[in-house]
Write a protein that holds these residues in place. Sequence first.
Motif, PDB file in Angstrom:
ATOM      1  N   MET A   1      13.895  -7.307   1.196  1.00 32.50           N
ATOM      2  CA  MET A   1      13.516  -6.696   2.298  1.00 32.50           C
ATOM      3  C   MET A   1      12.526  -7.481   3.166  1.00 32.50           C
ATOM      4  N   THR A   2      12.831  -7.447   4.432  1.00 31.87           N
ATOM      5  CA  THR A   2      11.902  -7.987   5.298  1.00 31.87           C
ATOM      6  C   THR A   2      10.319  -7.537   5.155  1.00 31.87           C
ATOM      7  N   ASP A   3       9.299  -8.225   5.360  1.00 31.86           N
ATOM      8  CA  ASP A   3       8.059  -7.736   5.396  1.00 31.86           C
ATOM      9  C   ASP A   3       7.563  -7.077   6.890  1.00 31.86           C
ATOM     10  N   GLU A   4       8.439  -7.161   7.644  1.00 29.85           N
ATOM     11  CA  GLU A   4       7.986  -6.665   9.001  1.00 29.85           C
ATOM     12  C   GLU A   4       9.408  -6.166   9.525  1.00 29.85           C
ATOM     13  N   LEU A   5       9.531  -5.290  10.092  1.00 24.24           N
ATOM     14  CA  LEU A   5      10.850  -4.565  10.746  1.00 24.24           C
ATOM     15  C   LEU A   5      10.794  -4.287  12.169  1.00 24.24           C
ATOM     16  N   LYS A   6      11.799  -4.888  13.028  1.00 21.65           N
ATOM     17  CA  LYS A   6      11.867  -4.871  14.120  1.00 21.65           C
ATOM     18  C   LYS A   6      12.633  -3.541  14.715  1.00 21.65           C
ATOM     19  N   VAL A   7      12.122  -2.726  15.742  1.00 21.70           N
ATOM     20  CA  VAL A   7      12.743  -1.502  16.148  1.00 21.70           C
ATOM     21  C   VAL A   7      12.858  -1.833  17.572  1.00 21.70           C
ATOM     22  N   VAL A   8      14.213  -1.833  18.085  1.00 26.95           N
ATOM     23  CA  VAL A   8      14.466  -1.881  19.584  1.00 26.95           C
ATOM     24  C   VAL A   8      14.798  -0.466  20.096  1.00 26.95           C
ATOM     25  N   THR A   9      14.418  -0.058  21.194  1.00 29.98           N
ATOM     26  CA  THR A   9      14.619   0.959  21.994  1.00 29.98           C
ATOM     27  C   THR A   9      14.737   0.746  23.461  1.00 29.98           C
ATOM     28  N   VAL A  10      15.763   1.192  24.313  1.00 31.87           N
ATOM     29  CA  VAL A  10      15.988   1.065  25.596  1.00 31.87           C
ATOM     30  C   VAL A  10      15.240   1.976  26.384  1.00 31.87           C
ATOM     31  N   THR A  11      14.512   1.758  27.213  1.00 35.12           N
ATOM     32  CA  THR A  11      13.714   2.628  28.036  1.00 35.12           C
ATOM     33  C   THR A  11      14.141   2.528  29.658  1.00 35.12           C
ATOM     34  N   TYR A  12      14.263   4.107  30.256  1.00 40.10           N
ATOM     35  CA  TYR A  12      14.513   4.108  31.431  1.00 40.10           C
ATOM     36  C   TYR A  12      13.811   5.464  32.090  1.00 40.10           C
ATOM     37  N   SER A  13      12.522   5.356  32.368  1.00 45.77           N
ATOM     38  CA  SER A  13      11.769   6.316  32.656  1.00 45.77           C
ATOM     39  C   SER A  13      11.867   7.383  31.513  1.00 45.77           C
ATOM     40  N   PRO A  14      11.264   7.075  30.421  1.00 44.22           N
ATOM     41  CA  PRO A  14      11.535   7.988  29.087  1.00 44.22           C
ATOM     42  C   PRO A  14      10.454   8.995  29.080  1.00 44.22           C
ATOM     43  N   GLY A  15       9.366   9.190  29.850  1.00 43.23           N
ATOM     44  CA  GLY A  15       8.703  10.311  30.111  1.00 43.23           C
ATOM     45  C   GLY A  15       7.818  10.363  28.814  1.00 43.23           C
ATOM     46  N   PRO A  16       7.522  11.724  28.414  1.00 40.32           N
ATOM     47  CA  PRO A  16       6.726  11.965  27.048  1.00 40.32           C
ATOM     48  C   PRO A  16       7.464  11.824  25.809  1.00 40.32           C
ATOM     49  N   HIS A  17       8.991  11.536  25.861  1.00 39.17           N
ATOM     50  CA  HIS A  17       9.779  11.355  24.781  1.00 39.17           C
ATOM     51  C   HIS A  17       9.079   9.998  24.139  1.00 39.17           C
ATOM     52  N   LEU A  18       8.831   8.904  24.820  1.00 42.13           N
ATOM     53  CA  LEU A  18       8.696   7.677  24.322  1.00 42.13           C
ATOM     54  C   LEU A  18       7.045   7.878  23.480  1.00 42.13           C
ATOM     55  N   ASP A  19       6.253   8.602  23.704  1.00 42.17           N
ATOM     56  CA  ASP A  19       4.984   8.524  22.920  1.00 42.17           C
ATOM     57  C   ASP A  19       5.400   9.473  21.538  1.00 42.17           C
ATOM     58  N   ARG A  20       6.258  10.450  21.725  1.00 41.47           N
ATOM     59  CA  ARG A  20       6.677  11.283  20.413  1.00 41.47           C
ATOM     60  C   ARG A  20       7.235  10.215  19.614  1.00 41.47           C
TER      61      ARG A  20
ATOM     62  N   ALA B   1       5.579   4.855  31.872  1.00 42.80           N
ATOM     63  CA  ALA B   1       5.436   5.369  30.354  1.00 42.80           C
ATOM     64  C   ALA B   1       5.636   4.117  29.620  1.00 42.80           C
ATOM     65  N   PRO B   2       6.490   2.933  29.636  1.00 39.11           N
ATOM     66  CA  PRO B   2       6.502   1.872  28.998  1.00 39.11           C
ATOM     67  C   PRO B   2       5.238   1.053  28.934  1.00 39.11           C
ATOM     68  N   GLU B   3       4.578   0.974  30.164  1.00 37.80           N
ATOM     69  CA  GLU B   3       3.437   0.152  30.509  1.00 37.80           C
ATOM     70  C   GLU B   3       2.412   1.074  29.627  1.00 37.80           C
ATOM     71  N   ASP B   4       2.376   2.211  29.653  1.00 34.65           N
ATOM     72  CA  ASP B   4       1.267   2.903  29.095  1.00 34.65           C
ATOM     73  C   ASP B   4       1.350   2.752  27.435  1.00 34.65           C
ATOM     74  N   ALA B   5       2.764   2.862  26.994  1.00 30.26           N
ATOM     75  CA  ALA B   5       2.921   2.888  25.570  1.00 30.26           C
ATOM     76  C   ALA B   5       2.448   1.147  25.065  1.00 30.26           C
ATOM     77  N   VAL B   6       2.479  -0.081  25.720  1.00 32.53           N
ATOM     78  CA  VAL B   6       2.279  -1.063  25.605  1.00 32.53           C
ATOM     79  C   VAL B   6       0.436  -1.235  25.459  1.00 32.53           C
ATOM     80  N   ALA B   7      -0.152  -0.631  26.360  1.00 32.75           N
ATOM     81  CA  ALA B   7      -1.571  -0.341  26.423  1.00 32.75           C
ATOM     82  C   ALA B   7      -2.119   0.391  25.197  1.00 32.75           C
ATOM     83  N   ARG B   8      -1.384   1.625  24.619  1.00 32.56           N
ATOM     84  CA  ARG B   8      -1.800   2.538  23.630  1.00 32.56           C
ATOM     85  C   ARG B   8      -1.515   1.930  22.221  1.00 32.56           C
ATOM     86  N   TYR B   9      -0.451   1.279  22.081  1.00 31.17           N
ATOM     87  CA  TYR B   9       0.286   0.948  20.830  1.00 31.17           C
ATOM     88  C   TYR B   9       0.084  -0.554  20.800  1.00 31.17           C
TER      89      TYR B   9
END
Length: 291
Positions: free
Chosen positions: A1-20, A46-54
């Motif tokens: 099992m890998t030591d780090e997992l990559k999670v890929v998501t596709v965003t298109y103005s995802p709104g508050p869903h992305l934070d959840r 929302a994507p730019e805000d997520a980069v700043a917060r996470y």
Amino acid sequence: MTDELKVVTVTYSPGPHLDRFLASLAHATELPVTVIMADNGSTDGAPEDAVARYPNVTLLHTGGNLGYGTAVNRAVDAHVTDGELFIVANPDVQWGPGSIDELLAAAQRWPAAGAFGPLIRDPDGSVYPSARHQPSLIRGGMHAVVGPVWKSNPWTAAYRQERLTPSERPVGWLSGACLLLRRDAFVDVGGFDERYFMYMEDVDLGDRLERSGRQNIYVPSAEILHDKGHSTGRDPARNLAAHHRSTYTFLADRHSRWWQAPLRWTIRGALAARAGLVVRNSRRKQTKGRL
């Protein structure tokens, strides 16, 4: 099992869903996670805000609205290395406790499998039929044509495996709302087929994985919640029409011989009639909602 997992998501103005999506991810696995957001032209910030917060989030601009499968392919090419397991998930997913770890454990039990999918619940708590047979000409065709007017028809029930008790098992395909994938298997079959702008790319991927000798494994011990109305709610009529175009592409590919041309014409006509019906109904509901 890998030591780090990559999670890929596709965003298109995802709104508050992305934070959840990002907040609940911490409960889904004990592994460190890197999230790659393949952004298809969001305008809501929302994507730019997520980069700043996470701090574990990376933003990949695709350069336009390329469609779901194409955006995933770009992210995998850029950020997922050979031999890795990785997650593909919609940004309107909320992760159940330990859900990703359950998928990773299943990957150890099924070394010949290429894809793993969780049990998916709708917002009302009901189980969405996310693990299905491949849509054979009769079963899939009848589901597509009569499903909108005869909800309880036997072809839809068989195709969606609605009457089966959830159990860990191989299936024909798994919902692309959330998949654990082996990169080697994904790349070997060419990733997502980029002709599908939206819809049916997961059905097509499951079929090609199975044809290559890899299994698609349903893992109901892993649970997520999916607000699937997020993307379709913006323009349901347009998206319903896109669904029917993708369905025709899939079925025409599987029945492409010259002597099957009359069959393709029949499929095209039946799907066009069905699309006209559901699009008109959708627009009628939208009009009523504005009154």
